[in-house]
Design a protein around this motif. Structure first.
Motif, short mmCIF file in Angstrom:
data_model
loop_
_atom_site.label_atom_id
_atom_site.label_comp_id
_atom_site.label_asym_id
_atom_site.label_seq_id
_atom_site.Cartn_x
_atom_site.Cartn_y
_atom_site.Cartn_z
N VAL A 96 -17.99 -4.32 -2.89
CA VAL A 96 -16.75 -3.40 -3.16
C VAL A 96 -16.06 -3.46 -1.65
CG1 VAL A 96 -15.85 -1.16 -3.16
CG2 VAL A 96 -17.45 -1.72 -4.80
N LEU A 97 -16.72 -3.43 -0.59
CA LEU A 97 -16.09 -3.32 0.82
C LEU A 97 -15.30 -4.77 0.95
CD1 LEU A 97 -18.58 -1.31 3.05
CD2 LEU A 97 -16.28 -0.72 2.33
N PHE A 100 -12.21 -5.05 -0.80
CA PHE A 100 -11.34 -3.97 -0.40
C PHE A 100 -10.68 -4.49 0.86
CE2 PHE A 100 -9.84 -0.21 1.59
CZ PHE A 100 -8.84 0.50 0.58
N VAL A 104 -6.58 -5.34 1.64
CA VAL A 104 -5.82 -4.67 2.73
C VAL A 104 -5.47 -5.66 3.60
CG1 VAL A 104 -6.09 -3.36 4.70
CG2 VAL A 104 -7.19 -2.70 2.71
N SER A 122 -4.66 1.09 3.72
CA SER A 122 -6.09 1.38 3.10
C SER A 122 -6.05 2.63 2.38
CB SER A 122 -7.04 1.52 4.25
OG SER A 122 -7.07 0.27 5.01
N LEU A 123 -5.49 3.69 2.89
CA LEU A 123 -5.56 4.92 2.11
C LEU A 123 -4.74 4.77 1.07
CD1 LEU A 123 -4.90 7.73 5.13
CD2 LEU A 123 -6.98 7.17 3.28
N LEU A 125 -3.82 2.10 -1.10
CA LEU A 125 -4.48 1.10 -1.69
C LEU A 125 -5.94 1.75 -2.40
CD1 LEU A 125 -4.45 -2.45 -0.07
CD2 LEU A 125 -3.27 -1.61 -2.14
N SER A 126 -6.49 2.52 -1.71
CA SER A 126 -7.58 3.32 -2.15
C SER A 126 -7.18 4.40 -3.23
CB SER A 126 -8.33 4.09 -1.07
OG SER A 126 -9.49 4.66 -1.54
N ALA A 127 -6.15 5.08 -2.98
CA ALA A 127 -5.56 6.13 -3.84
C ALA A 127 -5.08 5.64 -5.23
CB ALA A 127 -4.35 6.78 -3.14
N LEU A 129 -6.14 2.44 -6.49
CA LEU A 129 -7.28 1.82 -7.32
C LEU A 129 -8.02 3.10 -8.01
CD1 LEU A 129 -8.36 -0.93 -4.81
CD2 LEU A 129 -7.36 -1.29 -6.91
N SER A 130 -8.12 4.17 -7.25
CA SER A 130 -9.06 5.19 -7.83
C SER A 130 -8.02 5.72 -8.83
CB SER A 130 -9.10 6.34 -6.75
OG SER A 130 -10.19 5.94 -5.81
N TYR A 280 -13.00 -5.02 -7.33
CA TYR A 280 -13.32 -3.90 -6.73
C TYR A 280 -13.72 -2.89 -8.07
CZ TYR A 280 -12.12 0.54 -4.30
OH TYR A 280 -12.14 1.65 -3.74
#
Length: 283
Positions: A96-97, A100, A104, A122-123, A125-127, A129-130, A280
């Protein structure tokens, strides 16, 4: 064979076909190992990983709950099974890392690379994808398979585009024999065929989960890895391979830049976003 039979193989493709694929040309591509060794290794890796995934699938489906933890608990006890599952999760976090961080890097390449920019991206993209994962909830494979279909088309287009470009000079000479050091590169191939995280979902979600879907998935991954890695490798010189390794960047983005075609460069960026996003969420 019906189109619906390709649903899970395509999902497997998206999970396995992530950022790591585009680090193959400079590490174990035909320009490094030679075409014969590359072809031999990729077929061996596909065969070994297919057997491992098939056994994992049979192990999970041997239990009425079709659950890895439940099946493991039956054979080795709950405590040992819990430890094994935690280790399994940790190994998946590494994948996953990797995907990700690559995602990024691709997005940041369009912007000024600074601490706050990278942190904000990063924040964000994380939001995103989540949110996508939560929105699809139990049917996440629907989203992944659709991303994979677009990715497959783009891989095919970029492969044809790269094959139409003039080949690079100063190609590396093919090794005369397979050394122990060369054999140690085989696990890199095995890693690129890994879609283990999907198998339990496949066993539970498919109406009639059949092992042949795993075979179709492996063949699909094999075909597209061979296509894109060969197409990219023929454009890279020894100097290019040295530069890519020194910078630790993916070969797709670098090779697209070599062509001087802005559409190819944008297509490579979009493809990397789709593939890393799919891998991911699939993992």
């Amino acid at each position: 064979m019906k189109i619906s039979h390709l649903y899970w193989p395509v999902t497997f493709f998206s999970t396995a076909f992530g950022a790591g694929i585009f680090f193959l040309p400079q590490a174990v591509g035909p320009g490094v190992l030679g075409m014969k060794v590359f072809a031999l290794f990729i077929v061996i890796a596909m065969s070994v990983s297919m057997m491992a995934h098939y056994l994992f699938f049979k192990f999970i489906t041997s239990h009425p709950e079709k659950d890895f933890l439940a099946a493991s608990s039956t054979f080795i006890g709950e405590r040992a099974a819990s430890i094994v599952c935690v280790l399994f999760i940790l190994s998946m976090i590494i994948i996953v890392l990797i995907n990700f961080i690559t995602l990024v890097n691709v997005v940041v390449s369009f912007l000024h690379d600074g601490f706050w920019i990278r942190g904000g991206i990063s924040l964000l993209l994380s939001a995103m994808l989540s949110a996508a994962w939560l929105a699809f909830s139990q049917r996440i494979e629907h989203l992944i398979s659709r991303m994979a279909l677009v990715s497959i088309v783009m891989v095919a287009i970029l492969t044809v585009f790269f094959l139409l470009q003039p080949a690079g000079a100063q190609l590396a000479p093919a090794p005369t024999s397979i050394s122990l050091q060369t054999l140690m590169l085989l696990p890199i191939f095995l890693f690129t065929f890994n879609f283990t995280p999907c198998i339990q979902r496949f066993a539970k979600s498919a109406v009639r989960p059949q092992a042949r879907s795993i075979l179709f998935g492996k063949i699909l991954i094999l075909a597209f890895i061979a296509m894109i890695v060969i197409a990219i490798s023929r454009l890279l010189t020894l100097d290019d391979i040295s530069i890519i390794n020194g910078r630790n960047v993916d070969a797709l983005f670098y090779t697209a830049g070599l062509t001087g075609n802005s559409m190819a460069w944008l297509g490579a960026a979009l493809l990397l976003c789709l593939l890393t996003g799919g891998a991911y969420m699939g993992t």
